[in-house]
Design a protein around this motif. Structure first.
Motif, PDB file in Angstrom:
ATOM      1  N   SER A   8     -19.858  -8.380  -1.140  1.00 13.78           N
ATOM      2  CA  SER A   8     -19.636  -7.385  -2.179  1.00 13.78           C
ATOM      3  C   SER A   8     -18.147  -7.071  -2.241  1.00 13.78           C
ATOM      4  O   SER A   8     -17.524  -6.768  -1.223  1.00 13.78           O
ATOM      5  N   VAL A   9     -17.587  -7.155  -3.442  1.00 15.28           N
ATOM      6  CA  VAL A   9     -16.158  -6.915  -3.645  1.00 15.28           C
ATOM      7  C   VAL A   9     -15.973  -5.731  -4.589  1.00 15.28           C
ATOM      8  O   VAL A   9     -16.630  -5.663  -5.628  1.00 15.28           O
ATOM      9  N   THR A  10     -15.118  -4.809  -4.208  1.00 13.41           N
ATOM     10  CA  THR A  10     -14.742  -3.723  -5.108  1.00 13.41           C
ATOM     11  C   THR A  10     -13.278  -3.918  -5.453  1.00 13.41           C
ATOM     12  O   THR A  10     -12.412  -3.896  -4.575  1.00 13.41           O
ATOM     13  N   TRP A  11     -13.012  -4.150  -6.723  1.00 10.44           N
ATOM     14  CA  TRP A  11     -11.662  -4.417  -7.225  1.00 10.44           C
ATOM     15  C   TRP A  11     -11.153  -3.148  -7.879  1.00 10.44           C
ATOM     16  O   TRP A  11     -11.789  -2.612  -8.788  1.00 10.44           O
ATOM     17  N   THR A  12     -10.005  -2.644  -7.445  1.00 17.43           N
ATOM     18  CA  THR A  12      -9.433  -1.424  -8.009  1.00 17.43           C
ATOM     19  C   THR A  12      -8.176  -1.779  -8.787  1.00 17.43           C
ATOM     20  O   THR A  12      -7.181  -2.223  -8.223  1.00 17.43           O
TER      21      THR A  12
ATOM     22  N   GLN B 199      -1.536  -8.478 -10.058  1.00 17.29           N
ATOM     23  CA  GLN B 199      -1.083  -8.624  -8.676  1.00 17.29           C
ATOM     24  C   GLN B 199      -0.813  -7.226  -8.123  1.00 17.29           C
ATOM     25  O   GLN B 199      -0.290  -6.365  -8.826  1.00 17.29           O
ATOM     26  N   GLY B 200      -1.199  -7.022  -6.872  1.00 17.39           N
ATOM     27  CA  GLY B 200      -1.013  -5.726  -6.245  1.00 17.39           C
ATOM     28  C   GLY B 200      -2.226  -4.817  -6.314  1.00 17.39           C
ATOM     29  O   GLY B 200      -2.241  -3.762  -5.678  1.00 17.39           O
ATOM     30  N   ASP B 201      -3.257  -5.210  -7.081  1.00 16.53           N
ATOM     31  CA  ASP B 201      -4.482  -4.417  -7.129  1.00 16.53           C
ATOM     32  C   ASP B 201      -5.148  -4.389  -5.754  1.00 16.53           C
ATOM     33  O   ASP B 201      -5.005  -5.324  -4.966  1.00 16.53           O
ATOM     34  N   GLY B 202      -5.897  -3.348  -5.490  1.00 13.51           N
ATOM     35  CA  GLY B 202      -6.629  -3.229  -4.240  1.00 13.51           C
ATOM     36  C   GLY B 202      -7.955  -3.964  -4.313  1.00 13.51           C
ATOM     37  O   GLY B 202      -8.643  -3.918  -5.338  1.00 13.51           O
ATOM     38  N   VAL B 203      -8.310  -4.656  -3.234  1.00 12.14           N
ATOM     39  CA  VAL B 203      -9.568  -5.395  -3.167  1.00 12.14           C
ATOM     40  C   VAL B 203     -10.241  -5.060  -1.841  1.00 12.14           C
ATOM     41  O   VAL B 203      -9.660  -5.249  -0.781  1.00 12.14           O
TER      42      VAL B 203
ATOM     43  N   PHE C  55      -7.680  -5.461   1.151  1.00 11.65           N
ATOM     44  CA  PHE C  55      -6.687  -6.455   0.793  1.00 11.65           C
ATOM     45  C   PHE C  55      -5.943  -6.029  -0.466  1.00 11.65           C
ATOM     46  O   PHE C  55      -6.353  -5.113  -1.173  1.00 11.65           O
ATOM     47  N   THR C  56      -4.870  -6.759  -0.747  1.00 12.25           N
ATOM     48  CA  THR C  56      -4.129  -6.642  -1.990  1.00 12.25           C
ATOM     49  C   THR C  56      -4.190  -7.990  -2.688  1.00 12.25           C
ATOM     50  O   THR C  56      -4.044  -9.034  -2.048  1.00 12.25           O
TER      51      THR C  56
ATOM     52  N   ARG D 199      -6.298 -15.154  -4.406  1.00 10.89           N
ATOM     53  CA  ARG D 199      -5.712 -15.129  -3.068  1.00 10.89           C
ATOM     54  C   ARG D 199      -5.408 -13.682  -2.724  1.00 10.89           C
ATOM     55  O   ARG D 199      -4.956 -12.906  -3.569  1.00 10.89           O
ATOM     56  N   LEU D 200      -5.648 -13.321  -1.468  1.00  9.18           N
ATOM     57  CA  LEU D 200      -5.492 -11.941  -1.033  1.00  9.18           C
ATOM     58  C   LEU D 200      -4.524 -11.842   0.126  1.00  9.18           C
ATOM     59  O   LEU D 200      -4.275 -12.829   0.829  1.00  9.18           O
ATOM     60  N   GLN D 201      -4.015 -10.652   0.339  1.00 14.81           N
ATOM     61  CA  GLN D 201      -3.155 -10.357   1.482  1.00 14.81           C
ATOM     62  C   GLN D 201      -3.706  -9.087   2.128  1.00 14.81           C
ATOM     63  O   GLN D 201      -4.074  -8.141   1.424  1.00 14.81           O
ATOM     64  N   GLU D 202      -3.763  -9.073   3.461  1.00 13.81           N
ATOM     65  CA  GLU D 202      -4.282  -7.890   4.140  1.00 13.81           C
ATOM     66  C   GLU D 202      -3.449  -6.682   3.782  1.00 13.81           C
ATOM     67  O   GLU D 202      -2.226  -6.739   3.741  1.00 13.81           O
ATOM     68  N   ALA D 203      -4.139  -5.591   3.506  1.00 11.90           N
ATOM     69  CA  ALA D 203      -3.455  -4.348   3.096  1.00 11.90           C
ATOM     70  C   ALA D 203      -3.061  -3.542   4.313  1.00 11.90           C
ATOM     71  O   ALA D 203      -3.575  -3.665   5.367  1.00 11.90           O
TER      72      ALA D 203
END
Length: 110
Positions: A21-25, A73-77, A90-91, A106-110
């Protein structure tokens, strides 16, 4: 043109199978959808050098129609593992539509 239907793509990422489950902000708010979460192989190179560094990076695969219209880019995931209920943050770094109705982010750890 994709051969699969939207229903076919939804089955592929079903959380009851192997999806998460992914929540995209984004700027307009949050949306939740299923996706496949994994770590893609990456070869990181520096121009002018013959060597590279092997790494893996987190990514999600999901139907392109799930991505919010204002995703950037930069949205929270937020990714929730359905088996353990573990939550990771993630970002968003990059979006790569694959031409079949699916997108890899592609994601980067937040």
């Amino acid at each position: 043109m994709a051969v699969e239907t939207a229903a076919d793509r939804a089955l592929f990422v079903d959380a009851d199978e192997f999806g998460a489950s992914v929540t995209w902000t984004s700027a307009s708010g949050s949306s939740t959808f299923p996706a496949i979460f994994d770590a893609e192989y990456q070869l990181l190179t520096v121009p002018g050098l013959e060597a590279g560094v092997e790494a893996s990076g987190p990514q999600i695969l999901f139907p392109s129609s799930s991505l919010p219209a204002d995703a950037a880019q930069g949205d929270g995931v937020q990714v929730t593992d359905p088996a353990t209920s573990a939550v990771s943050f993630f970002t968003a770094v990059e979006f790569k539509p694959d031409g079949t109705g699916m997108t890899i982010a592609r994601l980067q750890e937040a």
